[in-house]
Design an enzyme around this catalytic site. Structure first.
Site, mmCIF file in Angstrom:
data_model
loop_
_atom_site.group_PDB
_atom_site.id
_atom_site.type_symbol
_atom_site.label_atom_id
_atom_site.label_comp_id
_atom_site.label_asym_id
_atom_site.label_seq_id
_atom_site.Cartn_x
_atom_site.Cartn_y
_atom_site.Cartn_z
ATOM 1 N N LYS A 146 28.793 -28.239 -18.469
ATOM 2 C CA LYS A 146 28.245 -28.268 -17.105
ATOM 3 C C LYS A 146 29.335 -28.202 -16.044
ATOM 4 C CE LYS A 146 23.681 -29.911 -18.162
ATOM 5 N NZ LYS A 146 22.661 -30.957 -18.115
ATOM 6 N N ARG A 202 23.336 -33.901 -26.296
ATOM 7 C CA ARG A 202 22.801 -32.525 -26.327
ATOM 8 C C ARG A 202 23.960 -31.572 -26.038
ATOM 9 N NH1 ARG A 202 21.019 -28.727 -22.740
ATOM 10 N NH2 ARG A 202 19.203 -27.493 -23.339
#
Ligand code: HH2
Length: 279
Positions: free
Chosen positions: A221, A255
């Site tokens: 991210k 995740r």
């Protein structure tokens, strides 16, 4: 021993679990376009299982900042063949969707978990999972993917995310969804500045205190890019570090795109956690 109930599966939460990401999309922020046909997606998914993924999260709609929503029929056509093939091989499959119609079809195809970035707030979403036995991941997001990063604002990000998740846990309980089917997630990067993400990571233990397993999704991210200056395909080390911090603060599921790297990190984590002081 704490167990997550996910369809026919019982997943032990004694050790942190690795959820591998399988994006069957043309436009996901880090891997969009790589797995647009089902065979390529299944191949990749099976590689992640071989690397040690405990769960695979199959998604057919990107929720990256600025992403455009896709039609339920398009999304279903992308994910259903992949879910069916993986579930048929005994893999624990999660479907990453916010659409009730896709949830229902995915459950029918063998998904054991629904991962919803809108925490079952869409009309019909609660009903879509209520009568099944799938696990549900309830994620916090401020705003909508198209606009969520324009001006995220909180007075107290940890408190507000915690209140939202507690409220969604209560809504699930009211709908008869057993607590042992639930997972919560602060939604890193979903309507959050870098500071908001860092505060949520530092205080993840406060969310873990809600008594439902916490999932952390930081893989590749932009916060990792901001902190390291690395491009999206070079954030593996940063991701491992961030997820290990999450685990140290109580996360039970991570995740990730890079399963093998995370597995190695958790091998060290588990060994340190499990060595007996008297040895
Ligand atoms: N992040 C993404 C998608 N789904 N689900 C949960 N529970 N938590 C997350 O942090 C999360 C999520 C975004 O990452 P990715 O799937 O890699 O990208 P895209 O949405 O562009 O497909």
């Amino acid at each position: 021993m704490s167990l997550l109930h996910a369809g026919p599966h019982r997943l032990s939460l004694e050790r942190p679990l690795v959820m591998g990401i399988v994006n069957v999309t043309p436009d996901s922020f880090s891997d969009g376009g790589r797995l647009t046909d089902a065979d390529a997606a299944i191949d990749h998914a099976l590689k992640l299982v071989a690397q040690g993924a405990d769960i695979l999260d199959v998604g057919g709609e990107s929720t990256r900042p600025g992403a455009h929503p896709v039609d339920a029929a398009v999304e279903a056509a992308r994910v259903l063949p992949v879910i069916e093939a993986l579930a048929g091989r005994g893999v624990v499959v999660s479907v990453d969707t916010r659409k009730p119609a896709v949830m229902r079809q995915a459950i029918e195809a063998g998904a054991a978990m629904v991962n919803d970035v809108t925490a079952l707030t869409a009309p019909g979403a609660m009903a879509a999972v209520q009568d099944s036995s799938v696990a549900v991941c309830l994620m916090h997001m401020q705003g909508e993917p198209q606009t969520m990063q324009q001006a995220p604002h909180y007075e107290d990000v940890v408190g507000e995310v915690g209140l939202f998740l507690a409220d969604r846990i209560a809504a699930c309980a009211a709908a008869g969804i057993a607590r042992n089917r639930l997972v919560i997630d602060p939604g890193f990067g979903f309507g959050k500045t870098l500071a908001h993400n860092l505060l949520l990571l530092r205080h993840l233990d406060q969310l873990a205190a809600l008594g439902v397993p916490v999932l952390a999704g930081l893989s590749r991210k932009s916060m990792l890019g901001t902190l390291t200056g690395r491009a999206v395909d070079a954030r593996e080390y940063a991701g491992v570090a961030a997820h290990l911090i999450a685990v140290a603060r109580g996360a039970k599921i991570v995740r990730v795109h890079d399963v093998a790297a995370m597995r190695d990190a958790l091998a060290i984590w588990n060994a340190v956690e499990e060595i007996s002081d008297g040895t």
